[in-house]
Design a protein around this motif. Structure first.
Motif, PDB file in Angstrom:
ATOM      1  N   HIS A 134      62.505 -10.051 -12.692  1.00 51.40           N
ATOM      2  CA  HIS A 134      61.604 -11.131 -13.291  1.00 51.40           C
ATOM      3  C   HIS A 134      60.525 -10.276 -14.339  1.00 51.40           C
ATOM      4  O   HIS A 134      60.228 -10.913 -15.311  1.00 51.40           O
ATOM      5  N   SER A 135      60.003  -9.349 -13.622  1.00 50.76           N
ATOM      6  CA  SER A 135      59.027  -8.680 -14.536  1.00 50.76           C
ATOM      7  C   SER A 135      59.474  -7.552 -15.629  1.00 50.76           C
ATOM      8  O   SER A 135      58.551  -6.919 -16.063  1.00 50.76           O
ATOM      9  N   ALA A 136      60.700  -7.652 -15.578  1.00 49.09           N
ATOM     10  CA  ALA A 136      61.465  -7.050 -16.793  1.00 49.09           C
ATOM     11  C   ALA A 136      61.438  -5.267 -16.507  1.00 49.09           C
ATOM     12  O   ALA A 136      61.800  -4.457 -17.230  1.00 49.09           O
ATOM     13  N   ALA A 137      61.131  -5.019 -15.179  1.00 45.72           N
ATOM     14  CA  ALA A 137      61.402  -3.946 -14.548  1.00 45.72           C
ATOM     15  C   ALA A 137      62.921  -3.652 -13.923  1.00 45.72           C
ATOM     16  O   ALA A 137      63.400  -4.734 -14.037  1.00 45.72           O
ATOM     17  N   ILE A 138      63.072  -2.282 -13.165  1.00 43.44           N
ATOM     18  CA  ILE A 138      64.351  -2.161 -13.021  1.00 43.44           C
ATOM     19  C   ILE A 138      64.271  -1.694 -11.467  1.00 43.44           C
ATOM     20  O   ILE A 138      63.485  -0.647 -11.296  1.00 43.44           O
ATOM     21  N   PRO A 139      64.759  -2.685 -10.676  1.00 44.04           N
ATOM     22  CA  PRO A 139      64.618  -2.103  -9.065  1.00 44.04           C
ATOM     23  C   PRO A 139      65.655  -0.579  -9.149  1.00 44.04           C
ATOM     24  O   PRO A 139      66.727  -0.741  -9.458  1.00 44.04           O
ATOM     25  N   HIS A 140      64.992  -0.010  -8.294  1.00 45.54           N
ATOM     26  CA  HIS A 140      65.559   1.401  -8.108  1.00 45.54           C
ATOM     27  C   HIS A 140      65.698   1.502  -6.571  1.00 45.54           C
ATOM     28  O   HIS A 140      64.724   1.517  -5.645  1.00 45.54           O
ATOM     29  N   PHE A 141      66.943   1.453  -5.858  1.00 43.04           N
ATOM     30  CA  PHE A 141      67.083   1.163  -4.388  1.00 43.04           C
ATOM     31  C   PHE A 141      67.295   2.532  -3.697  1.00 43.04           C
ATOM     32  O   PHE A 141      67.631   3.517  -4.073  1.00 43.04           O
ATOM     33  N   ARG A 191      72.657  -8.719   3.224  1.00 47.50           N
ATOM     34  CA  ARG A 191      73.396  -7.975   2.522  1.00 47.50           C
ATOM     35  C   ARG A 191      72.678  -6.974   1.941  1.00 47.50           C
ATOM     36  O   ARG A 191      71.915  -7.527   1.011  1.00 47.50           O
ATOM     37  N   PRO A 192      72.751  -5.716   2.044  1.00 47.14           N
ATOM     38  CA  PRO A 192      71.943  -4.775   1.092  1.00 47.14           C
ATOM     39  C   PRO A 192      72.035  -5.001  -0.421  1.00 47.14           C
ATOM     40  O   PRO A 192      73.131  -5.453  -0.927  1.00 47.14           O
ATOM     41  N   MET A 193      70.705  -4.903  -0.934  1.00 55.49           N
ATOM     42  CA  MET A 193      70.812  -5.240  -2.341  1.00 55.49           C
ATOM     43  C   MET A 193      72.021  -4.478  -3.212  1.00 55.49           C
ATOM     44  O   MET A 193      72.342  -5.073  -4.268  1.00 55.49           O
ATOM     45  N   HIS A 194      72.286  -3.159  -2.934  1.00 51.92           N
ATOM     46  CA  HIS A 194      72.928  -2.580  -3.712  1.00 51.92           C
ATOM     47  C   HIS A 194      74.533  -2.897  -3.635  1.00 51.92           C
ATOM     48  O   HIS A 194      75.303  -2.649  -4.473  1.00 51.92           O
ATOM     49  N   GLN A 195      74.712  -3.958  -2.582  1.00 47.08           N
ATOM     50  CA  GLN A 195      75.936  -4.256  -2.638  1.00 47.08           C
ATOM     51  C   GLN A 195      76.285  -5.753  -3.281  1.00 47.08           C
ATOM     52  O   GLN A 195      77.392  -6.177  -3.308  1.00 47.08           O
ATOM     53  N   VAL A 211      62.229   0.489  -4.103  1.00 44.68           N
ATOM     54  CA  VAL A 211      62.345  -0.551  -3.403  1.00 44.68           C
ATOM     55  C   VAL A 211      63.583  -0.612  -2.326  1.00 44.68           C
ATOM     56  O   VAL A 211      64.648   0.095  -2.770  1.00 44.68           O
ATOM     57  N   PRO A 212      63.552  -0.863  -1.116  1.00 41.78           N
ATOM     58  CA  PRO A 212      64.520  -0.658  -0.189  1.00 41.78           C
ATOM     59  C   PRO A 212      65.598  -1.538  -0.584  1.00 41.78           C
ATOM     60  O   PRO A 212      65.505  -2.696  -0.954  1.00 41.78           O
ATOM     61  N   SER A 213      66.810  -1.100  -0.397  1.00 49.87           N
ATOM     62  CA  SER A 213      67.848  -1.813  -0.332  1.00 49.87           C
ATOM     63  C   SER A 213      68.197  -3.024   0.673  1.00 49.87           C
ATOM     64  O   SER A 213      68.923  -4.044   0.645  1.00 49.87           O
ATOM     65  N   ILE A 214      67.594  -2.540   1.869  1.00 48.58           N
ATOM     66  CA  ILE A 214      67.380  -3.389   2.863  1.00 48.58           C
ATOM     67  C   ILE A 214      66.260  -4.491   2.792  1.00 48.58           C
ATOM     68  O   ILE A 214      65.068  -3.730   3.167  1.00 48.58           O
ATOM     69  N   SER A 265      76.483  -8.144  -6.432  1.00 47.41           N
ATOM     70  CA  SER A 265      77.404  -7.848  -7.603  1.00 47.41           C
ATOM     71  C   SER A 265      76.156  -7.688  -8.768  1.00 47.41           C
ATOM     72  O   SER A 265      76.377  -6.821  -9.653  1.00 47.41           O
ATOM     73  N   HIS A 266      75.261  -8.531  -8.845  1.00 47.89           N
ATOM     74  CA  HIS A 266      74.189  -8.269  -9.984  1.00 47.89           C
ATOM     75  C   HIS A 266      73.500  -7.166  -9.899  1.00 47.89           C
ATOM     76  O   HIS A 266      72.791  -7.026 -10.760  1.00 47.89           O
ATOM     77  N   PHE A 267      73.336  -6.429  -8.914  1.00 43.29           N
ATOM     78  CA  PHE A 267      72.547  -5.182  -8.866  1.00 43.29           C
ATOM     79  C   PHE A 267      73.235  -4.127  -8.819  1.00 43.29           C
ATOM     80  O   PHE A 267      72.804  -2.985  -8.400  1.00 43.29           O
ATOM     81  N   ARG A 268      74.694  -4.186  -8.866  1.00 45.03           N
ATOM     82  CA  ARG A 268      75.680  -2.772  -8.617  1.00 45.03           C
ATOM     83  C   ARG A 268      75.370  -2.060  -9.609  1.00 45.03           C
ATOM     84  O   ARG A 268      75.452  -0.823  -9.488  1.00 45.03           O
ATOM     85  N   SER A 269      74.881  -2.420 -10.909  1.00 48.63           N
ATOM     86  CA  SER A 269      74.441  -1.007 -12.053  1.00 48.63           C
ATOM     87  C   SER A 269      73.111  -0.464 -11.638  1.00 48.63           C
ATOM     88  O   SER A 269      72.771   0.056 -12.629  1.00 48.63           O
ATOM     89  N   MET A 270      72.341  -1.074 -10.806  1.00 52.44           N
ATOM     90  CA  MET A 270      70.783  -0.458 -10.639  1.00 52.44           C
ATOM     91  C   MET A 270      70.880   0.888  -9.915  1.00 52.44           C
ATOM     92  O   MET A 270      71.760   1.365  -9.373  1.00 52.44           O
ATOM     93  N   PRO A 271      69.941   1.719 -10.791  1.00 51.24           N
ATOM     94  CA  PRO A 271      69.959   3.222  -9.976  1.00 51.24           C
ATOM     95  C   PRO A 271      69.689   3.110  -8.538  1.00 51.24           C
ATOM     96  O   PRO A 271      68.919   2.097  -8.019  1.00 51.24           O
TER      97      PRO A 271
END
Ligand SMILES: Cc1ncc(COP(=O)(O)O)c(C=O)c1O
Length: 385
Positions: A109-116, A349-353, A95-98, A355-361
């Motif tokens: 929500h779907s229990a998958a992991i966003p990879h930015f 604000r880009p998703m990777h920035q 998924v794009p960070s933007i 706080s709750h998404f900081r640990s995502m790949p």
């Protein structure tokens, strides 16, 4: 850069006139009240009613998709699409960070992991060249699936987003998706009325999701739609979105854990009236876009994001890109514009920035950071022309 704020404010005023200007407001100039009254008079205000079917038919016809399921918003449309299309708990979804946070939230929500993944400057959507090189480096094939070498998780889907109504580099992304066996769910939340080579946004992948939130080109108050040409998925999503209830005259029998996500009739009534004016809104927005292009062309430091090649955008939001814009000047521009009642907005604000998404790949996201730093959205409602 000293007088940037004034230049931008004055240029916007030349286009939209003096006074107060929100980023995007809805326009109710047709049958909205008439249709809303009808739902109240007939008592059909909830998820069953003629307007729901009518609205879905209108969306199908306009987008030339075989099936449409209307739901309560686009975040839930994305969520249902992920669940129904076979994305599993623990999978990674590109998924794009933007993007708007709803896209990434739906994945979680779907229990998958966003990879930015990173975006490019022409469309503001996913950069396919960078993505392909990245996937080559980080994946390993096992059977028909591709896995992230580092996290060992399956990468099962990609969500291309058509940012501000600009069609992303969808053809190239589809090729990559095919090579890496990725499910394609298009986030066309902002792109009702946008076409690439005369094909509507959201009809390129397996499923497309559209938003009818109050700030979109048409609104149902809150609402979303899932469009697809896949009969099996359409039936599954419709079933899941209506508590998985088996059709019966009076019994309540449900065959799995379903969701209560169908669009209420009262919202669909609003949507039907809005759809009657969609072409008018598109024409008005096109004129506004062309006027911004012409007025901002007088300043070489400010570029308007143009309709991507081979596409016709709905011009939902007009965006300026200012090279080397510092955070300080950007803040000055936004604050001064707001003082002048011109409610400019930065890109999310880009998703990777967050706080709750900081640990995502994530991959290297330099371009996403530049897009966030350099872009500002202009007042873009449908009522100026
Ligand atoms: C790109 C994008 N994706 C998803 C959504 C979520 O849509 P909704 O607000 O209808 O849940 C929005 C907007 O609101 C959006 O702009």
């Amino acid at each position: 850069m000293k007088n940037f704020s004034n230049i931008i404010i004055e240029t916007i005023k030349k286009v939209v006139g003096k006074g107060s200007h929100n980023l995007h407001e809805p326009l109710f100039s047709g049958n909205e009240i008439k249709y809303l009254k009808k739902t109240i008079k007939t008592n059909f205000v909830s998820s069953i009613g003629l307007f729901v079917n009518k609205f879905e038919n209108k969306i199908k016809k306009f987008t030339k998709s075989r099936y449409c399921i209307s739901v309560v918003n686009c975040t839930e449309a994305l969520y249902l699409s992920l669940v129904a299309s076979g994305v599993k708990s623990g999978d990674e979804v590109l998924v794009p960070s933007i993007t708007f946070v709803g896209t990434a939230n739906a994945i979680v929500h779907s229990a998958a992991i966003p990879h930015f993944v990173d975006s490019e400057f022409e469309t503001l959507g996913i950069d396919p060249i960078k993505l392909e090189k990245y996937l080559q480096k980080i994946t390993v094939k096992k059977g028909v699936n591709y896995f992230n070498k580092k996290t060992k998780r399956r990468i099962s889907a990609i969500i291309p987003v058509h940012i501000f109504g600009n069609i992303c580099k969808i053809e190239k992304l589809l090729k990559i998706a095919k090579k890496y066996n990725l499910i394609v769910i298009e986030d066309a939340a902002e792109a009702l009325g946008s076409f690439y080579k005369k094909k509507h946004a959201g009809t390129f992948g397996l499923i497309g999701c559209i938003s009818f939130n109050g700030n979109k080109i048409i609104t149902t108050g809150g609402g979303g739609a899932i469009i697809t040409n896949n009969n099996f998925l359409a039936q599954k999503i419709r079933h899941l979105s209506t508590t998985a209830k088996i059709n019966h005259k009076y019994e309540y029998i449900h065959d799995t854990v379903g969701y209560n996500l169908r669009m209420p009739n009262i919202n669909a009534a609003l949507g039907c009236a809005q759809m009657e004016n969609l072409n008018k809104f598109l024409r008005s927005k096109r004129k506004l876009f062309l006027k911004y292009c012409s007025k901002f062309s007088e300043n070489t430091n400010i570029k308007i994001i143009k309709n991507p090649i081979n596409s016709k955008s709905n011009n939902w939001l007009n965006t300026i890109f200012i090279e080397n814009l510092s955070a300080k000047i950007k803040k000055q521009i936004l604050n001064k514009a707001h003082k002048n009642k011109i409610y400019l907005r930065p890109v999310w604000r880009p998703m990777h920035q967050l706080s709750h998404f900081r640990s995502m790949p994530r991959m290297n996201l330099d371009q996403a950071n530049i897009i966030y730093a350099s872009c500002i959205n202009l007042p873009s409602s449908s009522f100026y022309f």
